[in-house]
Design an enzyme around this catalytic site. Structure first.
Site, PDB file in Angstrom:
ATOM      1  N   SER A   7     -30.887  10.100  38.715  1.00  0.00           N
ATOM      2  CA  SER A   7     -30.313   9.433  37.485  1.00  0.00           C
ATOM      3  C   SER A   7     -29.970   7.909  37.671  1.00  0.00           C
ATOM      4  CB  SER A   7     -29.062  10.073  37.034  1.00  0.00           C
ATOM      5  OG  SER A   7     -28.274   9.536  36.035  1.00  0.00           O
ATOM      6  N   HIS A  31     -34.463  10.314  35.765  1.00  0.00           N
ATOM      7  CA  HIS A  31     -33.698  10.906  34.601  1.00  0.00           C
ATOM      8  C   HIS A  31     -33.073   9.327  34.121  1.00  0.00           C
ATOM      9  CE1 HIS A  31     -30.901  13.732  33.050  1.00  0.00           C
ATOM     10  NE2 HIS A  31     -30.066  12.946  33.123  1.00  0.00           N
ATOM     11  N   ASP A  33     -30.399   8.235  31.570  1.00  0.00           N
ATOM     12  CA  ASP A  33     -29.013   8.562  30.722  1.00  0.00           C
ATOM     13  C   ASP A  33     -28.848   7.761  29.445  1.00  0.00           C
ATOM     14  OD1 ASP A  33     -28.196  11.216  31.999  1.00  0.00           O
ATOM     15  OD2 ASP A  33     -27.706   9.615  33.709  1.00  0.00           O
ATOM     16  N   MET A  35     -26.734   6.926  26.102  1.00  0.00           N
ATOM     17  CA  MET A  35     -25.296   7.147  25.614  1.00  0.00           C
ATOM     18  C   MET A  35     -25.320   6.189  24.291  1.00  0.00           C
ATOM     19  SD  MET A  35     -23.319   7.611  29.227  1.00  0.00           S
ATOM     20  CE  MET A  35     -23.872   8.566  30.427  1.00  0.00           C
ATOM     21  N   HIS A  64     -32.492  11.642  28.657  1.00  0.00           N
ATOM     22  CA  HIS A  64     -31.433  12.504  28.562  1.00  0.00           C
ATOM     23  C   HIS A  64     -30.557  11.903  27.346  1.00  0.00           C
ATOM     24  CE1 HIS A  64     -27.275  14.639  30.025  1.00  0.00           C
ATOM     25  NE2 HIS A  64     -27.679  14.999  28.733  1.00  0.00           N
ATOM     26  N   MET A  66     -27.930  11.606  25.080  1.00  0.00           N
ATOM     27  CA  MET A  66     -26.316  11.932  24.767  1.00  0.00           C
ATOM     28  C   MET A  66     -26.178  10.947  23.688  1.00  0.00           C
ATOM     29  SD  MET A  66     -24.857  11.936  28.584  1.00  0.00           S
ATOM     30  CE  MET A  66     -26.333  11.187  29.356  1.00  0.00           C
ATOM     31  N   MET A 135     -25.337  21.096  32.023  1.00  0.00           N
ATOM     32  CA  MET A 135     -24.303  20.125  32.419  1.00  0.00           C
ATOM     33  C   MET A 135     -23.343  20.588  33.228  1.00  0.00           C
ATOM     34  SD  MET A 135     -25.559  17.425  31.511  1.00  0.00           S
ATOM     35  CE  MET A 135     -24.115  16.249  31.700  1.00  0.00           C
ATOM     36  N   ASP A 173     -27.050  18.796  36.113  1.00  0.00           N
ATOM     37  CA  ASP A 173     -26.758  17.538  36.062  1.00  0.00           C
ATOM     38  C   ASP A 173     -25.171  17.139  35.820  1.00  0.00           C
ATOM     39  OD1 ASP A 173     -26.736  14.755  35.398  1.00  0.00           O
ATOM     40  OD2 ASP A 173     -27.499  14.852  33.622  1.00  0.00           O
TER      41      ASP A 173
END
Ligand code: DX5
Ligand code: ZN
Length: 227
Positions: A7, A31, A33, A35, A64, A66, A135, A173
């Site tokens: 990540s 990966h 992330d 957000m 990913h 979020m 998660m 994760d």
């Protein structure tokens, strides 16, 4: 076979390219992330960061997301170069519509479940998706402690997969390190997302190799793949 997905959230953003270069040879996918400050109380980066890295690496990219409104972001992240997009079930009002959009954009489909979200929220979706991301921390930040209570959810998902002969992959994760890797693999996970355990140490490549070894040492990593 265990796959490791570093990540980049835990990497040094002042030299992201060099950080990824360090683990490129051993990583199975990258990966990212994403957000938005709404779905989670943190902001990371948008599609421009992914598109600027895309042509420099041949690794598969997973976004990913979020974010509170994933339908708004699937097309931008697909076109930025994500090979797979993982959306949170909690943020999907109409998951079938989102899955159709991802397939139209020719990206693999992942669905993430936060620790408190039960598996029955995936009912009717399991035959449609490529990955379930369980998660093992509450989404929002790298460097949190693994939540052990989630292990039973991973085991139940593995059982559901077997019972229904589904082909989706099981990923985990959050808080994955050399200590927790064996537990998640024994529970049924095959893709392990790891941030701090890879980028937070002096030799990320070696850390990645050691994580993979620790996961592959579990009896279940081989046996359950055959079943
Ligand atoms: C948490 C993110 C994770 C996180 C993993 O919201 O989805 O991918 O960056 O980092 P570690 O491995 O440090 O828990
Ligand atoms: Zn993540």
């Amino acid at each position: 076979m265990i796959k490791i997905a570093p990540s980049v959230l835990a990497a040094d953003f002042s030299c992201l390219y060099e950080e990824i270069k360090k683990i490129e040879g051993e990583a199975d996918l990258l990966h990212f992330d994403v957000m938005d400050g709404h779905f989670v109380p943190n902001i990371s980066f948008g599609p421009v960061v992914i598109s600027s890295l895309r042509d420099r690496f041949s690794l598969p990219f997973e976004g990913h997301l979020m974010v509170a409104n994933p339908s708004q972001w699937i097309v931008p992240f697909a076109r930025a170069g994500c090979d797979m997009i993982t959306v949170h079930r909690e943020a999907c009002e109409d998951p079938h519509q989102l899955i159709a959009l991802m397939k139209k954009e020719r990206v693999k489909v992942g669905i993430a479940l936060s620790p408190a979200t039960p598996l029955d929220t995936l009912e009717g979706l399991l035959s449609e998706i490529h990955l379930v991301l369980i998660m093992t921390v509450n989404p929002g930040f790298a460097g949190q402690s693994f939540i052990h209570e989630v292990l039973s959810k991973i085991r139940n998902l593995r059982d559901l997969k077997k019972k229904g002969s589904f082909s989706f992959e099981i990923a985990v994760d959050g808080g994955i390190d050399e200590k927790t890797v064996q537990e998640v693999v024994e529970a049924g996970a095959r893709i392990l997302v790891a941030g701090t355990a890879v980028f937070g140490v002096p030799d990320p490549q070696r850390a990645l190799v050691k994580l993979k070894e620790a996961g592959s040492g579990s009896n279940d990593s081989v046996e359950k793949d055959r079943s």
